[in-house]
Design a protein around this motif. Structure first.
Motif, PDB file in Angstrom:
ATOM      1  N   SER A 100     -15.643 -61.876  46.055  1.00 22.93           N
ATOM      2  CA  SER A 100     -15.232 -62.856  45.049  1.00 22.93           C
ATOM      3  C   SER A 100     -16.415 -63.179  44.154  1.00 22.93           C
ATOM      4  N   CYS A 101     -16.116 -63.540  42.929  1.00 23.25           N
ATOM      5  CA  CYS A 101     -17.165 -63.817  41.953  1.00 23.25           C
ATOM      6  C   CYS A 101     -18.003 -65.033  42.345  1.00 23.25           C
ATOM      7  N   ALA A 102     -17.366 -66.066  42.889  1.00 22.32           N
ATOM      8  CA  ALA A 102     -18.123 -67.264  43.280  1.00 22.32           C
ATOM      9  C   ALA A 102     -19.154 -66.928  44.349  1.00 22.32           C
ATOM     10  N   ALA A 103     -18.785 -66.084  45.289  1.00 21.53           N
ATOM     11  CA  ALA A 103     -19.724 -65.689  46.337  1.00 21.53           C
ATOM     12  C   ALA A 103     -20.875 -64.861  45.778  1.00 21.53           C
ATOM     13  N   SER A 104     -20.703 -64.346  44.563  1.00 22.17           N
ATOM     14  CA  SER A 104     -21.746 -63.545  43.905  1.00 22.17           C
ATOM     15  C   SER A 104     -22.538 -64.363  42.886  1.00 22.17           C
ATOM     16  N   GLU A 106     -14.342 -56.058  41.801  1.00 28.41           N
ATOM     17  CA  GLU A 106     -15.305 -54.998  42.078  1.00 28.41           C
ATOM     18  C   GLU A 106     -16.429 -54.966  41.053  1.00 28.41           C
ATOM     19  N   CYS A 107     -16.228 -55.594  39.922  1.00 28.92           N
ATOM     20  CA  CYS A 107     -17.228 -55.621  38.852  1.00 28.92           C
ATOM     21  C   CYS A 107     -17.797 -57.017  38.654  1.00 28.92           C
ATOM     22  N   GLY A 108     -17.592 -57.889  39.605  1.00 27.65           N
ATOM     23  CA  GLY A 108     -17.997 -59.267  39.424  1.00 27.65           C
ATOM     24  C   GLY A 108     -19.440 -59.530  39.755  1.00 27.65           C
ATOM     25  N   PRO A 109     -19.924 -60.660  39.311  1.00 28.02           N
ATOM     26  CA  PRO A 109     -19.253 -61.706  38.578  1.00 28.02           C
ATOM     27  C   PRO A 109     -18.731 -61.233  37.219  1.00 28.02           C
ATOM     28  N   SER A 110     -17.502 -61.660  36.935  1.00 32.85           N
ATOM     29  CA  SER A 110     -16.793 -61.222  35.728  1.00 32.85           C
ATOM     30  C   SER A 110     -16.805 -62.309  34.664  1.00 32.85           C
ATOM     31  N   VAL A 111     -16.995 -61.863  33.417  1.00 33.29           N
ATOM     32  CA  VAL A 111     -17.004 -62.761  32.259  1.00 33.29           C
ATOM     33  C   VAL A 111     -16.189 -62.073  31.172  1.00 33.29           C
ATOM     34  N   VAL A 112     -15.343 -62.840  30.483  1.00 28.79           N
ATOM     35  CA  VAL A 112     -14.600 -62.294  29.346  1.00 28.79           C
ATOM     36  C   VAL A 112     -14.724 -63.258  28.177  1.00 28.79           C
ATOM     37  N   ASN A 131     -13.583 -67.680  41.061  1.00 33.06           N
ATOM     38  CA  ASN A 131     -12.691 -67.569  42.216  1.00 33.06           C
ATOM     39  C   ASN A 131     -13.508 -67.369  43.493  1.00 33.06           C
ATOM     40  N   ARG A 132     -13.084 -68.056  44.554  1.00 34.33           N
ATOM     41  CA  ARG A 132     -13.770 -67.939  45.848  1.00 34.33           C
ATOM     42  C   ARG A 132     -12.750 -67.525  46.903  1.00 34.33           C
ATOM     43  N   ARG A 133     -13.013 -66.408  47.542  1.00 31.27           N
ATOM     44  CA  ARG A 133     -12.171 -65.934  48.641  1.00 31.27           C
ATOM     45  C   ARG A 133     -12.857 -66.257  49.972  1.00 31.27           C
ATOM     46  N   PRO A 134     -12.082 -66.239  51.052  1.00 37.14           N
ATOM     47  CA  PRO A 134     -12.698 -66.447  52.363  1.00 37.14           C
ATOM     48  C   PRO A 134     -13.716 -65.332  52.659  1.00 37.14           C
ATOM     49  N   PRO A 135     -14.727 -65.627  53.460  1.00 35.29           N
ATOM     50  CA  PRO A 135     -15.772 -64.632  53.751  1.00 35.29           C
ATOM     51  C   PRO A 135     -15.233 -63.328  54.356  1.00 35.29           C
ATOM     52  N   ASP A 136     -14.113 -63.400  55.068  1.00 36.08           N
ATOM     53  CA  ASP A 136     -13.569 -62.198  55.710  1.00 36.08           C
ATOM     54  C   ASP A 136     -12.519 -61.491  54.850  1.00 36.08           C
ATOM     55  N   ALA A 137     -12.372 -61.891  53.582  1.00 37.06           N
ATOM     56  CA  ALA A 137     -11.401 -61.256  52.688  1.00 37.06           C
ATOM     57  C   ALA A 137     -11.816 -59.805  52.420  1.00 37.06           C
ATOM     58  N   ARG A 145     -16.669 -72.466  23.887  1.00 38.03           N
ATOM     59  CA  ARG A 145     -16.433 -73.151  25.166  1.00 38.03           C
ATOM     60  C   ARG A 145     -16.656 -72.196  26.325  1.00 38.03           C
ATOM     61  N   ALA A 146     -17.505 -72.564  27.268  1.00 41.90           N
ATOM     62  CA  ALA A 146     -17.689 -71.817  28.510  1.00 41.90           C
ATOM     63  C   ALA A 146     -16.781 -72.443  29.555  1.00 41.90           C
ATOM     64  N   ASN A 147     -15.806 -71.679  30.039  1.00 39.41           N
ATOM     65  CA  ASN A 147     -14.792 -72.181  30.962  1.00 39.41           C
ATOM     66  C   ASN A 147     -14.888 -71.501  32.323  1.00 39.41           C
ATOM     67  N   ALA A 148     -14.711 -72.272  33.366  1.00 37.01           N
ATOM     68  CA  ALA A 148     -14.500 -71.683  34.689  1.00 37.01           C
ATOM     69  C   ALA A 148     -13.107 -71.079  34.688  1.00 37.01           C
ATOM     70  N   SER A 149     -12.984 -69.936  35.292  1.00 37.29           N
ATOM     71  CA  SER A 149     -11.700 -69.253  35.339  1.00 37.29           C
ATOM     72  C   SER A 149     -11.339 -68.955  36.780  1.00 37.29           C
ATOM     73  N   GLY A 150     -10.042 -68.844  37.007  1.00 37.24           N
ATOM     74  CA  GLY A 150      -9.581 -68.301  38.277  1.00 37.24           C
ATOM     75  C   GLY A 150      -9.819 -66.806  38.278  1.00 37.24           C
ATOM     76  N   CYS A 151      -9.272 -66.136  39.260  1.00 32.75           N
ATOM     77  CA  CYS A 151      -9.499 -64.701  39.426  1.00 32.75           C
ATOM     78  C   CYS A 151      -9.070 -63.921  38.183  1.00 32.75           C
ATOM     79  N   LEU A 152      -9.949 -63.051  37.716  1.00 32.23           N
ATOM     80  CA  LEU A 152      -9.672 -62.182  36.576  1.00 32.23           C
ATOM     81  C   LEU A 152      -9.258 -60.782  37.044  1.00 32.23           C
ATOM     82  N   GLU A 153      -9.082 -60.606  38.360  1.00 29.48           N
ATOM     83  CA  GLU A 153      -8.678 -59.324  38.964  1.00 29.48           C
ATOM     84  C   GLU A 153      -9.644 -58.196  38.633  1.00 29.48           C
ATOM     85  N   ALA A 154     -10.932 -58.529  38.576  1.00 33.58           N
ATOM     86  CA  ALA A 154     -11.969 -57.530  38.337  1.00 33.58           C
ATOM     87  C   ALA A 154     -13.086 -57.719  39.361  1.00 33.58           C
TER      88      ALA A 154
END
Length: 124
Positions: free
Chosen positions: A24-28, A62-68, A14-20, A51-60
């Motif tokens: 976001s995990c993508a920015a990390s 603060e702990c990103g990049p997140s992997v489940v 997931n990528r959020r705008p820089p001023d969010a 399978r390694a999948n790109a995911s949308g926001c996992l709502e984590a």
């Protein structure tokens, strides 16, 4: 017919705008982490069963990049490129989750919750 994959590794991209207000995990660097998982699995011939999948926001965030990892529901974060080989070898190949990389859910900001409306009559 059996499912095509025995495990899924979801990597938040997931990528959020820089001023969010939240990172976001993508920015990390999560997109590079996803690519590293794909390469590590293919190198071991595991990409047909895991399978390694790109995911949308996992709502984590603060702990990103997140992997489940599913079906075990093991959450990792923050994950770096250096952690990918460890997760693949210890967890996906060896069957032992990497305890030092497990997500600390106490660091995750909870969305504001509305108070539940009482359905009981008010006592006067």
């Amino acid at each position: 017919m059996a499912p095509p994959y025995r495990r899924h590794v979801f990597i938040c991209t997931n990528r959020r705008p820089p001023d969010a207000p939240r990172q976001s995990c993508a920015a990390s660097g999560s997109e590079a982490i996803r690519d590293a998982f794909k390469k590590a699995l293919a190198k071991r011939g595991l990409n047909q069963e895991i399978r390694a999948n790109a995911s949308g926001c996992l709502e984590a965030c603060e702990c990103g990049p997140s992997v489940v990892v599913y079906p075990e529901a093991v959450w990792y974060g923050p994950v770096s490129l250096d952690d990918v080989e460890t997760i693949v070898e210890e967890h996906l190949v060896g069957g032992r989750p990497v305890e030092r990389l497990r997500m600390d859910f106490s660091k995750i900001r909870k969305p504001a919750e509305k108070p539940a409306e009482s359905k009981l009559p008010t006592v006067r």
